[in-house]
Design a protein around this motif. Structure first.
Motif, PDB file in Angstrom:
ATOM      1  N   GLY A   9       0.906  -1.097   0.193  1.00 29.10           N
ATOM      2  CA  GLY A   9      -0.127   0.032   0.015  1.00 29.10           C
ATOM      3  C   GLY A   9       0.696   1.322  -0.120  1.00 29.10           C
ATOM      4  O   GLY A   9       1.782   1.351  -0.802  1.00 29.10           O
ATOM      5  N   SER A  10       0.256   2.176   0.894  1.00 29.67           N
ATOM      6  CA  SER A  10       1.057   3.521   0.972  1.00 29.67           C
ATOM      7  C   SER A  10       2.407   3.837   1.236  1.00 29.67           C
ATOM      8  O   SER A  10       3.124   4.595   0.396  1.00 29.67           O
ATOM      9  CB  SER A  10       0.332   4.289   1.995  1.00 29.67           C
ATOM     10  N   GLY A  11       3.200   2.749   1.799  1.00 31.03           N
ATOM     11  CA  GLY A  11       4.659   2.872   2.162  1.00 31.03           C
ATOM     12  C   GLY A  11       4.942   3.676   2.972  1.00 31.03           C
ATOM     13  O   GLY A  11       6.093   4.381   2.582  1.00 31.03           O
ATOM     14  N   SER A  12       4.391   4.308   3.812  1.00 33.56           N
ATOM     15  CA  SER A  12       4.907   5.456   4.614  1.00 33.56           C
ATOM     16  C   SER A  12       6.093   4.788   5.347  1.00 33.56           C
ATOM     17  O   SER A  12       7.020   5.746   5.874  1.00 33.56           O
ATOM     18  CB  SER A  12       3.506   6.042   5.719  1.00 33.56           C
ATOM     19  N   ASN A  13       6.009   3.662   5.632  1.00 37.72           N
ATOM     20  CA  ASN A  13       7.148   2.912   6.551  1.00 37.72           C
ATOM     21  C   ASN A  13       8.377   2.941   5.742  1.00 37.72           C
ATOM     22  O   ASN A  13       9.526   3.214   5.829  1.00 37.72           O
ATOM     23  CB  ASN A  13       6.723   1.840   7.315  1.00 37.72           C
ATOM     24  N   LEU A  14       8.169   2.506   4.477  1.00 39.76           N
ATOM     25  CA  LEU A  14       9.441   2.495   3.266  1.00 39.76           C
ATOM     26  C   LEU A  14       9.978   3.836   3.352  1.00 39.76           C
ATOM     27  O   LEU A  14      11.253   4.024   3.205  1.00 39.76           O
ATOM     28  CB  LEU A  14       8.811   2.094   2.141  1.00 39.76           C
ATOM     29  N   ALA A  88       6.413  -4.315   5.247  1.00 39.23           N
ATOM     30  CA  ALA A  88       5.975  -2.915   5.524  1.00 39.23           C
ATOM     31  C   ALA A  88       4.616  -2.786   4.980  1.00 39.23           C
ATOM     32  O   ALA A  88       4.601  -1.972   3.760  1.00 39.23           O
ATOM     33  CB  ALA A  88       7.194  -1.765   5.083  1.00 39.23           C
ATOM     34  N   GLY A  89       3.580  -3.298   5.579  1.00 38.46           N
ATOM     35  CA  GLY A  89       2.301  -3.256   5.091  1.00 38.46           C
ATOM     36  C   GLY A  89       2.035  -4.128   3.823  1.00 38.46           C
ATOM     37  O   GLY A  89       1.573  -3.891   3.109  1.00 38.46           O
ATOM     38  N   PHE A  90       2.758  -5.257   3.864  1.00 38.60           N
ATOM     39  CA  PHE A  90       2.679  -6.428   2.977  1.00 38.60           C
ATOM     40  C   PHE A  90       1.554  -7.062   3.592  1.00 38.60           C
ATOM     41  O   PHE A  90       1.236  -7.934   4.528  1.00 38.60           O
ATOM     42  CB  PHE A  90       3.685  -7.019   2.877  1.00 38.60           C
ATOM     43  N   ASN A 108       8.923  -7.637  10.675  1.00 35.16           N
ATOM     44  CA  ASN A 108       7.471  -7.238  10.562  1.00 35.16           C
ATOM     45  C   ASN A 108       7.140  -5.968  11.277  1.00 35.16           C
ATOM     46  O   ASN A 108       7.845  -5.834  12.805  1.00 35.16           O
ATOM     47  CB  ASN A 108       6.321  -8.171  10.404  1.00 35.16           C
ATOM     48  N   ILE A 109       6.544  -4.964  10.807  1.00 31.51           N
ATOM     49  CA  ILE A 109       6.065  -3.920  11.837  1.00 31.51           C
ATOM     50  C   ILE A 109       4.518  -4.093  11.879  1.00 31.51           C
ATOM     51  O   ILE A 109       3.662  -4.207  10.710  1.00 31.51           O
ATOM     52  CB  ILE A 109       6.389  -2.616  11.447  1.00 31.51           C
ATOM     53  N   HIS A 110       4.013  -4.129  13.174  1.00 30.68           N
ATOM     54  CA  HIS A 110       2.415  -4.317  13.476  1.00 30.68           C
ATOM     55  C   HIS A 110       2.047  -3.050  14.316  1.00 30.68           C
ATOM     56  O   HIS A 110       2.655  -2.739  15.343  1.00 30.68           O
ATOM     57  CB  HIS A 110       2.394  -5.684  14.012  1.00 30.68           C
ATOM     58  N   PRO A 111       0.643  -2.857  13.830  1.00 26.44           N
ATOM     59  CA  PRO A 111       0.355  -1.463  14.656  1.00 26.44           C
ATOM     60  C   PRO A 111      -0.387  -1.617  15.843  1.00 26.44           C
ATOM     61  O   PRO A 111      -1.443  -1.552  16.299  1.00 26.44           O
ATOM     62  CB  PRO A 111      -0.579  -0.783  13.616  1.00 26.44           C
ATOM     63  N   SER A 112       0.063  -2.466  16.807  1.00 26.18           N
ATOM     64  CA  SER A 112      -0.207  -2.658  18.176  1.00 26.18           C
ATOM     65  C   SER A 112       1.057  -3.067  19.021  1.00 26.18           C
ATOM     66  O   SER A 112       1.935  -3.466  18.541  1.00 26.18           O
ATOM     67  CB  SER A 112      -1.297  -3.671  18.343  1.00 26.18           C
ATOM     68  N   ILE A 171       0.062   6.174  15.667  1.00 25.73           N
ATOM     69  CA  ILE A 171       0.798   4.949  15.637  1.00 25.73           C
ATOM     70  C   ILE A 171       1.866   5.066  14.753  1.00 25.73           C
ATOM     71  O   ILE A 171       3.014   4.599  15.023  1.00 25.73           O
ATOM     72  CB  ILE A 171      -0.134   3.912  15.703  1.00 25.73           C
ATOM     73  N   HIS A 172       1.638   5.620  13.492  1.00 31.11           N
ATOM     74  CA  HIS A 172       2.330   5.536  12.334  1.00 31.11           C
ATOM     75  C   HIS A 172       3.636   6.331  12.710  1.00 31.11           C
ATOM     76  O   HIS A 172       4.732   6.087  12.434  1.00 31.11           O
ATOM     77  CB  HIS A 172       1.501   6.274  11.205  1.00 31.11           C
ATOM     78  N   GLN A 173       3.483   7.661  13.255  1.00 30.68           N
ATOM     79  CA  GLN A 173       4.632   8.225  13.758  1.00 30.68           C
ATOM     80  C   GLN A 173       5.427   7.476  14.636  1.00 30.68           C
ATOM     81  O   GLN A 173       6.897   7.716  14.469  1.00 30.68           O
ATOM     82  CB  GLN A 173       4.162   9.549  14.731  1.00 30.68           C
ATOM     83  N   GLN A 174       5.180   6.770  15.491  1.00 30.87           N
ATOM     84  CA  GLN A 174       6.108   5.924  16.202  1.00 30.87           C
ATOM     85  C   GLN A 174       6.626   4.786  15.400  1.00 30.87           C
ATOM     86  O   GLN A 174       7.659   4.621  15.652  1.00 30.87           O
ATOM     87  CB  GLN A 174       5.408   5.333  17.354  1.00 30.87           C
ATOM     88  N   GLU A 175       6.108   4.189  14.261  1.00 25.45           N
ATOM     89  CA  GLU A 175       6.499   3.172  13.513  1.00 25.45           C
ATOM     90  C   GLU A 175       7.294   3.697  12.758  1.00 25.45           C
ATOM     91  O   GLU A 175       8.631   3.263  12.694  1.00 25.45           O
ATOM     92  CB  GLU A 175       5.200   2.746  12.483  1.00 25.45           C
ATOM     93  N   HIS A 176       7.434   4.984  12.432  1.00 18.97           N
ATOM     94  CA  HIS A 176       8.513   5.509  11.650  1.00 18.97           C
ATOM     95  C   HIS A 176       9.662   5.826  12.280  1.00 18.97           C
ATOM     96  O   HIS A 176      10.719   6.042  11.521  1.00 18.97           O
ATOM     97  CB  HIS A 176       7.871   6.890  10.894  1.00 18.97           C
TER      98      HIS A 176
END
Ligand code: GRF
Length: 206
Positions: A9-14, A88-90, A108-112, A171-176
């Motif tokens: 998807g969006s790839g903000s983590n990429l 990363a969102g696969f 992997n990164i997971h949002p919890s 959550i995304h801010q912390q993932e990054h």
């Protein structure tokens, strides 16, 4: 170390990984960005950054790669010289072939905060459950969903006024922050893994 990124998807983590490589805080090279979705915005981000991309059709099933597709993913990653695979969102469950080709080398990164809320829309699960804190987790991938040894986690407080979108955005801010950091620790050989325990070497305790 060369890494490969798999996304749907969006790839903000990429993007966070690309930015960290560019600003010198992440000493890796992104050898390949692979997707099961030709329209993934993450592919466009990679192209813009001059990174090699490929779309490999996933096969007929919605949640997994077909065995043939999995073989193609492995070949593409190996041909690109990838040593560490970063999901990363696969949006598909990674199975034996990729795990066997990269043993202990798939993140992997997971949002919890795992093991709470594995699976889809984890931020919404957390909100619906009524927890006060949630966050994100970087973990090694095993042959089941969202269960591997945990490398890093970051906590995000849930606010009374939160809706799924506002919580996800924090959550995304912390993932990054934690995903590039976890990749750096891996690439620098600073992770010692024993069963479920991941020790971060040379960590200064406060
Ligand atoms: C992230 O929330 C990640 O935790 C999950 O998928 C999402 C990917 O977002 N695995 P993006 O494509 O990196 O923006």
């Amino acid at each position: 170390m060369k890494i490969g990124v798999l996304l749907s998807g969006s790839g903000s983590n990429l993007q966070a990984i690309i930015d960290a490589v560019k600003n010198g805080s992440l000493p890796v090279e992104i050898g390949l960005v692979l997707s099961d979705n030709p329209d993934a915005f993450g592919l466009r981000r990679a192209e813009k950054a001059g990174i090699k991309t490929r779309y490999i059709p996933p096969g007929p099933k919605r949640t997994v790669l077909s065995p043939g597709a999995e073989e193609k993913y492995v070949t593409a990653l190996k041909e690109a010289g990838v040593e560490l695979v970063c999901l990363a969102g696969f949006m598909r469950v990674i199975k034996d072939k990729i795990l066997a080709a990269f043993p202990g080398r798939v993140l992997n990164i997971h949002p919890s905060i795992l093991p709470s809320f594995p699976g889809l829309k984890a931020w919404k699960q957390a909100l619906d459950y009524g927890v006060r804190f949630t966050g994100c987790t970087v973990h090694l991938v095993e042959n089941s969903v969202d269960t591997g040894p945990i490398i890093l986690q970051a906590v995000v407080p849930v606010r009374p006024e939160d809706i799924p979108e506002t919580l996800l955005s924090r959550i995304h801010q912390q993932e990054h922050i934690i995903y590039p950091l976890a990749i750096k620790l891996f690439a620098e050989g600073k992770l010692e893994i024993s069963g479920r325990q991941v020790r971060i070497l040379n960590q200064v305790s406060s």
